[in-house]
Design a protein around this motif. Structure first.
Motif, PDB file in Angstrom:
ATOM      1  N   ASP A 173       0.827  -1.204   0.000  1.00 57.15           N
ATOM      2  CA  ASP A 173       0.000   0.000   0.000  1.00 57.15           C
ATOM      3  C   ASP A 173       0.865   1.258   0.000  1.00 57.15           C
ATOM      4  OD1 ASP A 173      -2.215  -1.621   0.062  1.00 57.15           O
ATOM      5  OD2 ASP A 173      -2.479  -1.469   2.235  1.00 57.15           O
ATOM      6  N   TYR A 174       0.250   2.342  -0.455  1.00 52.77           N
ATOM      7  CA  TYR A 174       0.927   3.633  -0.464  1.00 52.77           C
ATOM      8  C   TYR A 174       0.539   4.364   0.822  1.00 52.77           C
ATOM      9  CZ  TYR A 174       1.608   2.094  -5.229  1.00 52.77           C
ATOM     10  OH  TYR A 174       1.947   1.345  -6.332  1.00 52.77           O
ATOM     11  N   LEU A 175       0.533   5.684   0.788  1.00 51.81           N
ATOM     12  CA  LEU A 175       0.225   6.414   2.020  1.00 51.81           C
ATOM     13  C   LEU A 175      -1.255   6.330   2.372  1.00 51.81           C
ATOM     14  CD1 LEU A 175       2.537   9.517   1.567  1.00 51.81           C
ATOM     15  CD2 LEU A 175       2.860   7.560   3.092  1.00 51.81           C
ATOM     16  N   THR A 176      -2.099   6.676   1.413  1.00 51.18           N
ATOM     17  CA  THR A 176      -3.544   6.644   1.704  1.00 51.18           C
ATOM     18  C   THR A 176      -4.320   5.870   0.632  1.00 51.18           C
ATOM     19  OG1 THR A 176      -3.936   8.747   0.549  1.00 51.18           O
ATOM     20  CG2 THR A 176      -3.437   8.864   2.908  1.00 51.18           C
ATOM     21  N   THR A 177      -3.625   5.218  -0.284  1.00 48.24           N
ATOM     22  CA  THR A 177      -4.286   4.405  -1.303  1.00 48.24           C
ATOM     23  C   THR A 177      -3.715   2.994  -1.273  1.00 48.24           C
ATOM     24  OG1 THR A 177      -2.713   5.136  -3.003  1.00 48.24           O
ATOM     25  CG2 THR A 177      -4.802   6.339  -2.834  1.00 48.24           C
ATOM     26  N   ALA A 178      -4.533   2.028  -1.640  1.00 48.72           N
ATOM     27  CA  ALA A 178      -4.119   0.629  -1.612  1.00 48.72           C
ATOM     28  C   ALA A 178      -3.389   0.261  -2.899  1.00 48.72           C
ATOM     29  CB  ALA A 178      -5.332  -0.267  -1.431  1.00 48.72           C
ATOM     30  N   GLY A 179      -2.376  -0.573  -2.759  1.00 49.55           N
ATOM     31  CA  GLY A 179      -1.680  -1.100  -3.912  1.00 49.55           C
ATOM     32  C   GLY A 179      -2.031  -2.565  -4.109  1.00 49.55           C
ATOM     33  N   LYS A 180      -1.373  -3.199  -5.082  1.00 52.67           N
ATOM     34  CA  LYS A 180      -1.540  -4.634  -5.268  1.00 52.67           C
ATOM     35  C   LYS A 180      -0.884  -5.349  -4.092  1.00 52.67           C
ATOM     36  CE  LYS A 180      -0.919  -6.511  -9.270  1.00 52.67           C
ATOM     37  NZ  LYS A 180      -0.364  -6.939 -10.583  1.00 52.67           N
ATOM     38  N   THR A 181      -1.196  -6.630  -3.919  1.00 53.15           N
ATOM     39  CA  THR A 181      -0.493  -7.353  -2.869  1.00 53.15           C
ATOM     40  C   THR A 181       0.940  -7.593  -3.340  1.00 53.15           C
ATOM     41  OG1 THR A 181      -0.990  -9.574  -3.701  1.00 53.15           O
ATOM     42  CG2 THR A 181      -2.625  -8.547  -2.248  1.00 53.15           C
ATOM     43  N   PRO A 182       1.916  -7.496  -2.427  1.00 51.37           N
ATOM     44  CA  PRO A 182       3.311  -7.733  -2.817  1.00 51.37           C
ATOM     45  C   PRO A 182       3.507  -9.082  -3.496  1.00 51.37           C
ATOM     46  CG  PRO A 182       3.210  -6.756  -0.630  1.00 51.37           C
ATOM     47  CD  PRO A 182       1.800  -7.082  -1.015  1.00 51.37           C
ATOM     48  N   LYS A 183       2.794 -10.092  -3.022  1.00 50.90           N
ATOM     49  CA  LYS A 183       2.902 -11.439  -3.595  1.00 50.90           C
ATOM     50  C   LYS A 183       2.544 -11.423  -5.080  1.00 50.90           C
ATOM     51  CE  LYS A 183       1.249 -16.177  -2.724  1.00 50.90           C
ATOM     52  NZ  LYS A 183       0.402 -16.438  -3.907  1.00 50.90           N
ATOM     53  N   ASP A 184       1.474 -10.713  -5.426  1.00 48.50           N
ATOM     54  CA  ASP A 184       1.055 -10.632  -6.831  1.00 48.50           C
ATOM     55  C   ASP A 184       2.116  -9.960  -7.679  1.00 48.50           C
ATOM     56  OD1 ASP A 184      -1.305 -11.893  -6.291  1.00 48.50           O
ATOM     57  OD2 ASP A 184      -2.531 -10.073  -6.236  1.00 48.50           O
ATOM     58  N   ASP A 185       2.703  -8.866  -7.145  1.00 49.48           N
ATOM     59  CA  ASP A 185       3.744  -8.156  -7.884  1.00 49.48           C
ATOM     60  C   ASP A 185       4.964  -9.037  -8.106  1.00 49.48           C
ATOM     61  OD1 ASP A 185       2.865  -5.596  -8.671  1.00 49.48           O
ATOM     62  OD2 ASP A 185       3.138  -4.790  -6.663  1.00 49.48           O
ATOM     63  N   VAL A 186       5.428  -9.678  -7.044  1.00 54.77           N
ATOM     64  CA  VAL A 186       6.633 -10.507  -7.139  1.00 54.77           C
ATOM     65  C   VAL A 186       6.417 -11.666  -8.113  1.00 54.77           C
ATOM     66  CG1 VAL A 186       8.130 -12.101  -5.859  1.00 54.77           C
ATOM     67  CG2 VAL A 186       7.536  -9.879  -4.871  1.00 54.77           C
ATOM     68  N   ALA A 244       4.330 -11.792 -10.599  1.00 53.08           N
ATOM     69  CA  ALA A 244       4.230 -11.263 -11.962  1.00 53.08           C
ATOM     70  C   ALA A 244       5.609 -10.919 -12.517  1.00 53.08           C
ATOM     71  CB  ALA A 244       3.333 -10.028 -11.970  1.00 53.08           C
ATOM     72  N   LEU A 245       6.450 -10.299 -11.697  1.00 55.67           N
ATOM     73  CA  LEU A 245       7.800  -9.938 -12.141  1.00 55.67           C
ATOM     74  C   LEU A 245       8.614 -11.188 -12.468  1.00 55.67           C
ATOM     75  CD1 LEU A 245       8.666  -7.079  -9.613  1.00 55.67           C
ATOM     76  CD2 LEU A 245       8.321  -6.830 -12.070  1.00 55.67           C
ATOM     77  N   GLU A 246       8.529 -12.193 -11.605  1.00 52.21           N
ATOM     78  CA  GLU A 246       9.287 -13.423 -11.844  1.00 52.21           C
ATOM     79  C   GLU A 246       8.795 -14.150 -13.092  1.00 52.21           C
ATOM     80  OE1 GLU A 246       8.844 -15.365  -8.081  1.00 52.21           O
ATOM     81  OE2 GLU A 246      10.690 -14.459  -7.248  1.00 52.21           O
ATOM     82  N   ALA A 247       7.482 -14.129 -13.318  1.00 49.02           N
ATOM     83  CA  ALA A 247       6.923 -14.771 -14.503  1.00 49.02           C
ATOM     84  C   ALA A 247       7.398 -14.090 -15.790  1.00 49.02           C
ATOM     85  CB  ALA A 247       5.395 -14.746 -14.434  1.00 49.02           C
ATOM     86  N   LEU A 248       7.655 -12.797 -15.696  1.00 39.85           N
ATOM     87  CA  LEU A 248       8.134 -12.040 -16.858  1.00 39.85           C
ATOM     88  C   LEU A 248       9.646 -12.122 -17.025  1.00 39.85           C
ATOM     89  CD1 LEU A 248       5.855  -8.892 -16.425  1.00 39.85           C
ATOM     90  CD2 LEU A 248       5.776 -10.511 -18.347  1.00 39.85           C
ATOM     91  N   GLY A 249      10.298 -12.795 -16.077  1.00 45.71           N
ATOM     92  CA  GLY A 249      11.737 -12.988 -16.196  1.00 45.71           C
ATOM     93  C   GLY A 249      12.594 -11.900 -15.590  1.00 45.71           C
ATOM     94  N   PHE A 250      11.990 -10.995 -14.831  1.00 48.29           N
ATOM     95  CA  PHE A 250      12.772  -9.939 -14.191  1.00 48.29           C
ATOM     96  C   PHE A 250      13.481 -10.489 -12.955  1.00 48.29           C
ATOM     97  CE2 PHE A 250       9.511  -7.246 -16.323  1.00 48.29           C
ATOM     98  CZ  PHE A 250      10.377  -6.461 -17.073  1.00 48.29           C
ATOM     99  N   LYS A 251      14.683 -10.012 -12.720  1.00 47.03           N
ATOM    100  CA  LYS A 251      15.458 -10.415 -11.558  1.00 47.03           C
ATOM    101  C   LYS A 251      15.225  -9.419 -10.430  1.00 47.03           C
ATOM    102  CE  LYS A 251      20.218 -11.428 -10.120  1.00 47.03           C
ATOM    103  NZ  LYS A 251      21.644 -11.342 -10.515  1.00 47.03           N
TER     104      LYS A 251
END
Length: 289
Positions: A255-268, A270-277
């Motif tokens: 989450d940001y200061l007053t707005t919600a973000g994606k869950t960290p698990k979803d981000d990680v 997604a990044l790994e699936a795309l091949g990012f280190k």
């Protein structure tokens, strides 16, 4: 992105929320606009430590302690210093960032002595456009705080917000002003509308936003990180990971200061699936060895 370049993840701890008396038209933390957000005074040290542990578990290598308000007071300086010492005792491997508004060299030195490595203070927009979004303090005060950060021996984190009605000339002016400060990291935010705020819409397109990331990388080539922060999900939608092909190499998870973000698990995932280190540790800068 360059081959083998890592993505750096950073998490935010909103230590004090919604108590600001300034009139920044982009910010829900101002009491003037009565936005429907959580408002509270300083969190407990115990809660901050738990959030730090969770951030590290989620893959963050940076952890930013943020407070609402114009700037540091003696009380707030002591509290952030206390929180930093407590987190560092946990040996989590986090690089600590403070983001507490305007600050004097003396206050910043106190934070550095307590284990804060970086200080984040954004210019927000161009010097010319700034009076249209804030009247209770000046752009020059913000710039001076950034100079104070460097004088105190902290690494500077300095960025801004796009999409508040500014012109392209304003955007370039802000990026060049940031470049003149030679910051270590540059967080780029994209305005997130809220019905309570005087600014009613984000005024840039997705492609313009991508171009601004690329331009920031070109005009601030020495920055260790170009980070996409607030407004990422809303601005870029299903193309949000394309930011790493446009010049960014870091973003905020959770989450940001007053707005919600994606869950960290979803981000990680997604990044790994795309091949990012994903970076497992922050990098020590040459002059810190």
């Amino acid at each position: 992105m360059k081959d083998n370049e890592e993505i750096f993840l950073c998490a935010i701890c909103n230590v004090e929320s919604g108590t600001c008396n300034e009139d920044c038209k982009f910010c829900t933390q101002s009491v003037r606009y009565k936005a429907d957000i959580q408002r509270y005074k300083l969190k407990s040290i115990e809660q901050i430590i738990e959030e730090a542990k969770k951030a590290r578990e989620n893959g963050a290598v940076g952890f930013c302690l943020v407070t609402a308000g114009l700037g540091l007071t003696d009380k707030k300086t002591k509290f952030i210093a206390q929180a930093a010492k407590a987190i560092n005792k946990e040996n989590l491997g986090l690089r600590l960032i403070a983001c507490n508004g305007t600050a004097t060299v003396e206050q910043l030195k106190e934070l550095k002595a307590a284990g804060i490595s970086n200080y984040n203070h954004n210019l927000e927009t161009s010097k010319e456009f700034y009076p249209t979004i804030c009247t209770t303090h000046s752009w020059d005060e913000r710039y001076q705080t950034c100079l104070n950060v460097k004088e105190a021996g902290l690494k500077l984190v300095c960025g801004g917000i796009f999409g508040m009605g500014e012109t392209q000339e304003d955007r370039i002016s802000m990026i060049k002003a940031i470049a003149s400060l030679d910051p270590m990291n540059v967080p780029l935010n994209f305005f997130h509308p809220n019905e309570a705020l005087p600014i009613v819409e984000n005024t840039i397109t997705r492609e313009e936003a991508f171009d601004l990331i690329t331009l920031s990388r070109e005009l601030i080539p020495n920055a260790h990180k170009i980070m996409v922060a607030g407004g990422r999900e809303l601005m870029f939608g299903d193309e949000q990971y394309e930011i790493f092909n446009r010049g960014a190499n870091a973003f905020v998870i959770g989450d940001y200061l007053t707005t919600a973000g994606k869950t960290p698990k979803d981000d990680v995932e997604a990044l790994e699936a795309l091949g990012f280190k994903i970076a497992k540790n922050f990098h020590v800068m040459p002059d810190e060895k």
